[in-house]
Write an enzyme that holds these catalytic residues in place. Structure first.
Site, mmCIF file in Angstrom:
data_model
loop_
_atom_site.group_PDB
_atom_site.id
_atom_site.type_symbol
_atom_site.label_atom_id
_atom_site.label_comp_id
_atom_site.label_asym_id
_atom_site.label_seq_id
_atom_site.Cartn_x
_atom_site.Cartn_y
_atom_site.Cartn_z
ATOM 1 N N GLU A 1 -2.587 3.624 0.726
ATOM 2 C CA GLU A 1 -3.752 4.401 1.176
ATOM 3 C C GLU A 1 -3.595 5.907 0.965
ATOM 4 O OE1 GLU A 1 -4.507 4.031 5.373
ATOM 5 O OE2 GLU A 1 -2.512 4.713 5.937
ATOM 6 N N ARG B 1 -9.571 -12.788 -12.362
ATOM 7 C CA ARG B 1 -9.943 -11.515 -11.737
ATOM 8 C C ARG B 1 -8.710 -10.843 -11.126
ATOM 9 N NH1 ARG B 1 -13.881 -12.762 -6.802
ATOM 10 N NH2 ARG B 1 -15.518 -12.546 -8.346
ATOM 11 N N ILE C 1 4.611 0.640 10.992
ATOM 12 C CA ILE C 1 4.552 -0.111 9.733
ATOM 13 C C ILE C 1 4.705 0.840 8.549
ATOM 14 C CG2 ILE C 1 3.056 -1.860 10.762
ATOM 15 C CD1 ILE C 1 0.755 -0.699 9.007
ATOM 16 N N ASP C 2 4.609 2.153 8.799
ATOM 17 C CA ASP C 2 4.631 3.121 7.685
ATOM 18 C C ASP C 2 6.044 3.411 7.184
ATOM 19 O OD1 ASP C 2 1.940 3.277 8.249
ATOM 20 O OD2 ASP C 2 2.084 5.151 9.365
ATOM 21 N N MET D 1 -1.846 0.113 4.174
ATOM 22 C CA MET D 1 -1.717 1.291 5.041
ATOM 23 C C MET D 1 -0.435 2.034 4.668
ATOM 24 S SD MET D 1 -2.965 0.102 8.793
ATOM 25 C CE MET D 1 -4.697 -0.031 9.188
HETATM 26 O O1 F6P Z 1 0.547 4.908 11.439
HETATM 27 C C1 F6P Z 1 0.152 3.592 11.456
HETATM 28 C C2 F6P Z 1 -1.190 3.405 10.828
HETATM 29 O O2 F6P Z 1 -1.503 2.022 10.884
HETATM 30 C C3 F6P Z 1 -1.337 3.940 9.420
HETATM 31 O O3 F6P Z 1 -0.728 3.106 8.475
HETATM 32 C C4 F6P Z 1 -2.837 4.068 9.310
HETATM 33 O O4 F6P Z 1 -3.223 5.063 8.383
HETATM 34 C C5 F6P Z 1 -3.220 4.495 10.692
HETATM 35 O O5 F6P Z 1 -2.198 4.086 11.554
HETATM 36 C C6 F6P Z 1 -4.541 3.945 11.181
HETATM 37 O O6 F6P Z 1 -4.779 4.514 12.426
HETATM 38 P P1 F6P Z 1 -5.975 4.094 13.379
HETATM 39 O O7 F6P Z 1 -5.467 2.999 14.276
HETATM 40 O O8 F6P Z 1 -6.242 5.342 14.155
HETATM 41 O O9 F6P Z 1 -7.118 3.661 12.547
#
Ligand code: F6P
Length: 360
Positions: free
Chosen positions: A233, A176, A140-141, A183
């Site tokens: 994030e 608000r 998803i990144d 992520m």
């Molecule tokens: O790389 C995919 C991802 O969902 C990132 O966007 C996020 O920071 C990370 O994995 C979260 O990882 P975990 O499943 O270890 O919490």
């Protein structure tokens, strides 16, 4: 008749089952046998390997839209490169994986993974020396170089958009703002794309410096007294710690802007796979099967325009920004970020969205 294996490694995302199904169906059409390796490297290094035989009945078509992976992605206690590195056993682990693959007598392995998994496959390529290794990028990144899209990204954008659609109703009722944290790790592509889709009034991503005073000025100048501020994030705020959405929320509160921080979290990785992700899955599966037919190895499927082609893992590795993996000190991953000429930045700016001060 060929025998191929499939495994899903790294974090899950929606679309994995679509890829698995398309690979199985395409392979069966060719008369090939397919096995699935359960829990990625953990299943592969067990004796005997944790595998299931796959055919189209194991993952029926009505279930391919479901998120998660039929083959699972492992958990923190299971065996993987990160754990082997912590235990100082990377060499032994590599050997176990290589032996296990040889025992399975595979002609090819389809590895569905993110930039960590693909970088590892290239770094420790000897593991796969006896077969054809074809990788399919999922995350998803959207932080992999050389492909215009990765499996799971469009569904994550859809999930975030729907989440914001709902938030906006309560936002309006309470006059608000919502600071929504997406992520994406160090890459702002997900926040940028979902922010534009959801009609956010500001989008903060790690690649672009922002000024909180300007953000506050922008929000105060909006005609509405409610809306969404999308925050990736990966952003940081000098002198502040904690979750980025909380940091921004506190700043807004101090400036008299009524707001709440909101965290869609793992729903970004779930949700029924959207049509464009399913089409991408079909294209990438088809491309992977052709690559196996052609005897290609150490390649990744990549979307180039509307077409899918293979690029070598060497090219993939050379094309990205190399960064140390936070969890595996021995590894440098190949990363992609939002480039300053990303067309969506112009779109956002033209629409009056605050996206920061300076493009790096
Ligand atoms: O790389 C995919 C991802 O969902 C990132 O966007 C996020 O920071 C990370 O994995 C979260 O990882 P975990 O499943 O270890 O919490």
């Amino acid at each position: 008749m060929k025998k191929i294996g499939i495994m899903t490694t790294g974090g899950d995302c929606s679309g994995l089952n679509s890829v698995i199904n398309r690979i199985v169906v395409g392979a069966n059409e060719r008369g090939w046998n397919v096995i699935g390796i359960i829990d990625g490297t953990d299943g592969l290094c067990r004796k005997p390997a944790n595998i299931i035989k796959l055919d189209r009945d194991v993952l029926p078509i009505e279930n391919v839209r479901l998120a998660g992976s039929l083959l699972h992605n492992g958990n923190a206690c299971m065996m993987n490169f990160e754990k082997a590195s912590k235990m100082n056993r990377l060499a032994q682990f590599n050997k176990m994986l290589k032996t296990s693959l040889a025992d399975l007598k595979l002609d090819a392995l389809v590895l569905i993974g993110g930039n960590g998994s693909l970088s590892l496959s290239w770094k420790y390529r000897d593991i796969y020396s006896g077969l054809s290794l074809v990788c399919i990028p999922k995350t998803i990144d959207m932080d992999l170089p050389l492909t215009n899209k990765t499996i799971g990204f469009d569904t994550a954008v859809e999930q975030l958009t729907r989440y914001c659609d709902q938030l906006l109703l309560t936002a309006r009722s309470h006059h608000r703002w919502f600071v929504v944290q997406t992520m994406g790790r160090d890459c702002g592509e997900l926040a940028l794309t979902a922010g534009v889709a959801a009609g956010a009034d500001a989008i903060l991503i790690p690649e672009i410096k922002f000024d909180t005073n300007e953000l506050i000025r922008h929000i105060k100048s909006c005609e509405r007294d409610y809306g969404v501020i999308m925050v990736s994030e990966g952003i940081t705020l000098r002198g502040h710690s904690g979750r980025p959405a909380d940091m921004i929320s506190r700043k807004l509160t101090a400036a008299g802007i009524v707001n709440r921080a909101a965290f869609p979290d793992y729903i970004q990785r779930s949700g029924d796979t959207v049509a464009t992700d399913r089409i991408l899955a079909a294209k990438m599966a088809n491309c992977a099967l052709r690559a196996i037919e052609n005897g290609e190895t150490y390649v990744m499927t990549a979307l180039d325009g509307n077409d899918c082609r293979t690029v070598s893992l060497a090219e993939f590795y050379a094309a990205g920004d190399v960064a140390k993996d936070p969890n595996i000190p021995e590894l440098e991953t190949s990363n992609a970020y939002v480039e300053p000429d990303n067309p969506l930045l112009d779109v956002a700016e033209t629409m009056g969205i605050y996206i920061g001060e300076k493009r790096k």
